[in-house]
Write a protein that holds these residues in place. Sequence first.
Motif, PDB file in Angstrom:
ATOM      1  N   SER A   1      -0.877 -12.500  -8.207  1.00 23.87           N
ATOM      2  CA  SER A   1      -1.204 -11.437  -9.153  1.00 23.87           C
ATOM      3  C   SER A   1      -1.793 -10.199  -8.476  1.00 23.87           C
ATOM      4  CB  SER A   1      -2.188 -11.958 -10.203  1.00 23.87           C
ATOM      5  OG  SER A   1      -3.395 -12.328  -9.575  1.00 23.87           O
ATOM      6  N   ASN A   2      -1.956 -10.245  -7.164  1.00 20.71           N
ATOM      7  CA  ASN A   2      -2.506  -9.078  -6.468  1.00 20.71           C
ATOM      8  C   ASN A   2      -1.527  -7.915  -6.542  1.00 20.71           C
ATOM      9  OD1 ASN A   2      -4.525 -10.820  -5.863  1.00 20.71           O
ATOM     10  ND2 ASN A   2      -4.298 -10.714  -3.665  1.00 20.71           N
ATOM     11  N   LYS A   3      -2.062  -6.755  -6.798  1.00 18.91           N
ATOM     12  CA  LYS A   3      -1.214  -5.581  -6.961  1.00 18.91           C
ATOM     13  C   LYS A   3      -1.318  -4.596  -5.806  1.00 18.91           C
ATOM     14  CE  LYS A   3       0.482  -6.303 -11.117  1.00 18.91           C
ATOM     15  NZ  LYS A   3       1.852  -6.121 -11.512  1.00 18.91           N
ATOM     16  N   ILE A   4      -2.190  -4.890  -4.838  1.00 15.55           N
ATOM     17  CA  ILE A   4      -2.378  -3.967  -3.720  1.00 15.55           C
ATOM     18  C   ILE A   4      -2.067  -4.710  -2.421  1.00 15.55           C
ATOM     19  CG2 ILE A   4      -4.001  -2.477  -2.508  1.00 15.55           C
ATOM     20  CD1 ILE A   4      -5.545  -2.282  -5.198  1.00 15.55           C
ATOM     21  N   ILE A   5      -1.036  -4.235  -1.726  1.00 17.84           N
ATOM     22  CA  ILE A   5      -0.630  -4.840  -0.465  1.00 17.84           C
ATOM     23  C   ILE A   5      -0.831  -3.800   0.628  1.00 17.84           C
ATOM     24  CG2 ILE A   5       1.189  -6.012   0.807  1.00 17.84           C
ATOM     25  CD1 ILE A   5       2.580  -6.558  -1.842  1.00 17.84           C
ATOM     26  N   CYS A   6      -1.642  -4.157   1.615  1.00 16.75           N
ATOM     27  CA  CYS A   6      -1.957  -3.260   2.725  1.00 16.75           C
ATOM     28  C   CYS A   6      -1.226  -3.721   3.975  1.00 16.75           C
ATOM     29  CB  CYS A   6      -3.464  -3.256   2.964  1.00 16.75           C
ATOM     30  SG  CYS A   6      -4.392  -2.600   1.570  1.00 16.75           S
ATOM     31  N   PHE A   7      -0.571  -2.787   4.629  1.00 13.21           N
ATOM     32  CA  PHE A   7       0.231  -3.083   5.809  1.00 13.21           C
ATOM     33  C   PHE A   7      -0.446  -2.504   7.047  1.00 13.21           C
ATOM     34  CE2 PHE A   7       2.964  -3.277   2.193  1.00 13.21           C
ATOM     35  CZ  PHE A   7       3.798  -4.346   2.455  1.00 13.21           C
ATOM     36  N   TYR A   8      -0.844  -3.397   7.937  1.00 14.82           N
ATOM     37  CA  TYR A   8      -1.491  -3.028   9.192  1.00 14.82           C
ATOM     38  C   TYR A   8      -0.494  -3.216  10.324  1.00 14.82           C
ATOM     39  CZ  TYR A   8      -5.835  -3.474   6.534  1.00 14.82           C
ATOM     40  OH  TYR A   8      -6.826  -3.328   5.610  1.00 14.82           O
TER      41      TYR A   8
ATOM     42  N   PHE B   1      -1.530   6.639   4.651  1.00 19.05           N
ATOM     43  CA  PHE B   1      -2.783   7.334   4.923  1.00 19.05           C
ATOM     44  C   PHE B   1      -2.919   7.760   6.385  1.00 19.05           C
ATOM     45  CE2 PHE B   1      -4.242   5.017   1.025  1.00 19.05           C
ATOM     46  CZ  PHE B   1      -4.528   6.149   0.277  1.00 19.05           C
ATOM     47  N   TYR B   2      -1.834   7.740   7.136  1.00 18.31           N
ATOM     48  CA  TYR B   2      -1.903   8.057   8.558  1.00 18.31           C
ATOM     49  C   TYR B   2      -2.540   9.429   8.820  1.00 18.31           C
ATOM     50  CZ  TYR B   2      -0.591   8.873  13.394  1.00 18.31           C
ATOM     51  OH  TYR B   2      -0.630   9.151  14.738  1.00 18.31           O
TER      52      TYR B   2
ATOM     53  N   CYS C   1       0.835  -1.342  -5.518  1.00 21.94           N
ATOM     54  CA  CYS C   1       0.522  -0.314  -4.527  1.00 21.94           C
ATOM     55  C   CYS C   1       0.807  -0.876  -3.142  1.00 21.94           C
ATOM     56  CB  CYS C   1      -0.948   0.093  -4.619  1.00 21.94           C
ATOM     57  SG  CYS C   1      -1.405   0.899  -6.161  1.00 21.94           S
ATOM     58  N   LEU C   2       1.642  -0.194  -2.389  1.00 22.85           N
ATOM     59  CA  LEU C   2       2.000  -0.578  -1.023  1.00 22.85           C
ATOM     60  C   LEU C   2       1.388   0.465  -0.096  1.00 22.85           C
ATOM     61  CD1 LEU C   2       5.765  -1.290  -1.802  1.00 22.85           C
ATOM     62  CD2 LEU C   2       3.872  -2.935  -1.775  1.00 22.85           C
ATOM     63  N   ILE C   3       0.484   0.038   0.779  1.00 20.93           N
ATOM     64  CA  ILE C   3      -0.321   0.986   1.546  1.00 20.93           C
ATOM     65  C   ILE C   3      -0.111   0.813   3.045  1.00 20.93           C
ATOM     66  CG2 ILE C   3      -2.661   1.796   2.011  1.00 20.93           C
ATOM     67  CD1 ILE C   3      -3.470   0.691  -0.730  1.00 20.93           C
ATOM     68  N   GLU C   4       0.343   1.900   3.682  1.00 22.93           N
ATOM     69  CA  GLU C   4       0.412   1.954   5.139  1.00 22.93           C
ATOM     70  C   GLU C   4      -0.843   2.649   5.658  1.00 22.93           C
ATOM     71  OE1 GLU C   4       4.242   3.052   6.954  1.00 22.93           O
ATOM     72  OE2 GLU C   4       4.966   3.296   4.886  1.00 22.93           O
ATOM     73  N   TRP C   5      -1.348   2.213   6.792  1.00 25.32           N
ATOM     74  CA  TRP C   5      -2.549   2.742   7.427  1.00 25.32           C
ATOM     75  C   TRP C   5      -3.767   2.622   6.515  1.00 25.32           C
ATOM     76  CZ3 TRP C   5      -1.955   3.126  12.428  1.00 25.32           C
ATOM     77  CH2 TRP C   5      -0.667   3.381  12.934  1.00 25.32           C
ATOM     78  N   PRO C   6      -3.988   1.435   5.914  1.00 23.41           N
ATOM     79  CA  PRO C   6      -5.128   1.268   5.011  1.00 23.41           C
ATOM     80  C   PRO C   6      -6.478   1.337   5.719  1.00 23.41           C
ATOM     81  CG  PRO C   6      -4.111  -0.844   5.461  1.00 23.41           C
ATOM     82  CD  PRO C   6      -3.227   0.210   6.071  1.00 23.41           C
ATOM     83  N   GLU C   7      -6.479   1.140   7.042  1.00 24.96           N
ATOM     84  CA  GLU C   7      -7.741   1.190   7.775  1.00 24.96           C
ATOM     85  C   GLU C   7      -8.415   2.555   7.668  1.00 24.96           C
ATOM     86  OE1 GLU C   7      -4.480   0.675  10.971  1.00 24.96           O
ATOM     87  OE2 GLU C   7      -4.640   0.501   8.802  1.00 24.96           O
ATOM     88  N   LYS C   8      -7.644   3.589   7.320  1.00 27.68           N
ATOM     89  CA  LYS C   8      -8.197   4.934   7.159  1.00 27.68           C
ATOM     90  C   LYS C   8      -9.069   5.056   5.906  1.00 27.68           C
ATOM     91  CE  LYS C   8      -5.880   7.300  10.425  1.00 27.68           C
ATOM     92  NZ  LYS C   8      -6.081   8.625  10.919  1.00 27.68           N
ATOM     93  N   VAL C   9      -8.869   4.149   4.941  1.00 24.03           N
ATOM     94  CA  VAL C   9      -9.616   4.205   3.669  1.00 24.03           C
ATOM     95  C   VAL C   9     -10.191   2.837   3.307  1.00 24.03           C
ATOM     96  CG1 VAL C   9      -8.332   6.181   2.740  1.00 24.03           C
ATOM     97  CG2 VAL C   9      -7.500   3.855   2.330  1.00 24.03           C
ATOM     98  N   GLU C  10     -10.376   2.012   4.301  1.00 24.53           N
ATOM     99  CA  GLU C  10     -10.778   0.618   4.088  1.00 24.53           C
ATOM    100  C   GLU C  10     -11.960   0.466   3.131  1.00 24.53           C
ATOM    101  OE1 GLU C  10      -9.263  -2.895   5.283  1.00 24.53           O
ATOM    102  OE2 GLU C  10      -9.671  -1.879   7.163  1.00 24.53           O
ATOM    103  N   GLU C  11     -12.981   1.309   3.283  1.00 21.02           N
ATOM    104  CA  GLU C  11     -14.181   1.160   2.457  1.00 21.02           C
ATOM    105  C   GLU C  11     -13.939   1.536   0.994  1.00 21.02           C
ATOM    106  OE1 GLU C  11     -14.462   5.280   4.350  1.00 21.02           O
ATOM    107  OE2 GLU C  11     -13.919   3.294   5.046  1.00 21.02           O
ATOM    108  N   LEU C  12     -12.806   2.140   0.696  1.00 22.00           N
ATOM    109  CA  LEU C  12     -12.490   2.523  -0.681  1.00 22.00           C
ATOM    110  C   LEU C  12     -11.622   1.488  -1.395  1.00 22.00           C
ATOM    111  CD1 LEU C  12     -11.626   6.290  -0.085  1.00 22.00           C
ATOM    112  CD2 LEU C  12     -13.838   5.286  -0.708  1.00 22.00           C
ATOM    113  N   LEU C  13     -11.103   0.524  -0.659  1.00 26.10           N
ATOM    114  CA  LEU C  13     -10.185  -0.458  -1.231  1.00 26.10           C
ATOM    115  C   LEU C  13     -10.950  -1.540  -1.988  1.00 26.10           C
ATOM    116  CD1 LEU C  13      -7.758  -0.878   1.798  1.00 26.10           C
ATOM    117  CD2 LEU C  13      -7.385   0.473  -0.278  1.00 26.10           C
ATOM    118  N   PRO C  14     -10.379  -2.011  -3.095  1.00 26.40           N
ATOM    119  CA  PRO C  14     -11.024  -3.125  -3.812  1.00 26.40           C
ATOM    120  C   PRO C  14     -10.948  -4.412  -2.984  1.00 26.40           C
ATOM    121  CG  PRO C  14      -8.945  -2.496  -4.863  1.00 26.40           C
ATOM    122  CD  PRO C  14      -9.170  -1.546  -3.737  1.00 26.40           C
TER     123      PRO C  14
END
Length: 137
Positions: free
Chosen positions: A24-31, A79-80, A103-116
């Motif tokens: 059920s997760n809707k946010i996938i972060c790609f590192y 977010f590069y 939500c499919l997120i590339e470069w999530p480390e740039k906004v890590e503290e904002l992610l749920p």
Amino acid sequence: MKIIVNCISELSEAAKVVLSEIKSNKIICFYGDMGVGKTTFIKEICRVLDVKDNVNSPTFSIVNEYLTSKKQIIYHFDFYRIKDKNEAFDLGYEEYLYSNNLCLIEWPEKVEELLPDNIVKILMTKDNENRIIETLD
């Protein structure tokens, strides 16, 4: 979960496996490093989900919106180029991330503290010509 992709024709099956694992997760972060294939893999995930729009990297726009044949919305972030979290605030990231759309997120480390907290983290690495796609805890 760990998937080894030997050639591009195997991406479809890898995308199906990842989609079945996210539950059920809707946010996938790609590192992963530049050039490892994050955008290519996201394109395949969108193809599996039957996105009708042209899927491409939102490097300059930061976010792209796609529509599936079932009228579901998918947001694709890159977010590069973001310099600080204020840019994410200016973008209105909260509306996207808390929209209950995928939500499919590339470069999530740039906004890590904002992610749920309830996100799926996917690490993509390269081993010779193979790509390794694995979930992180």
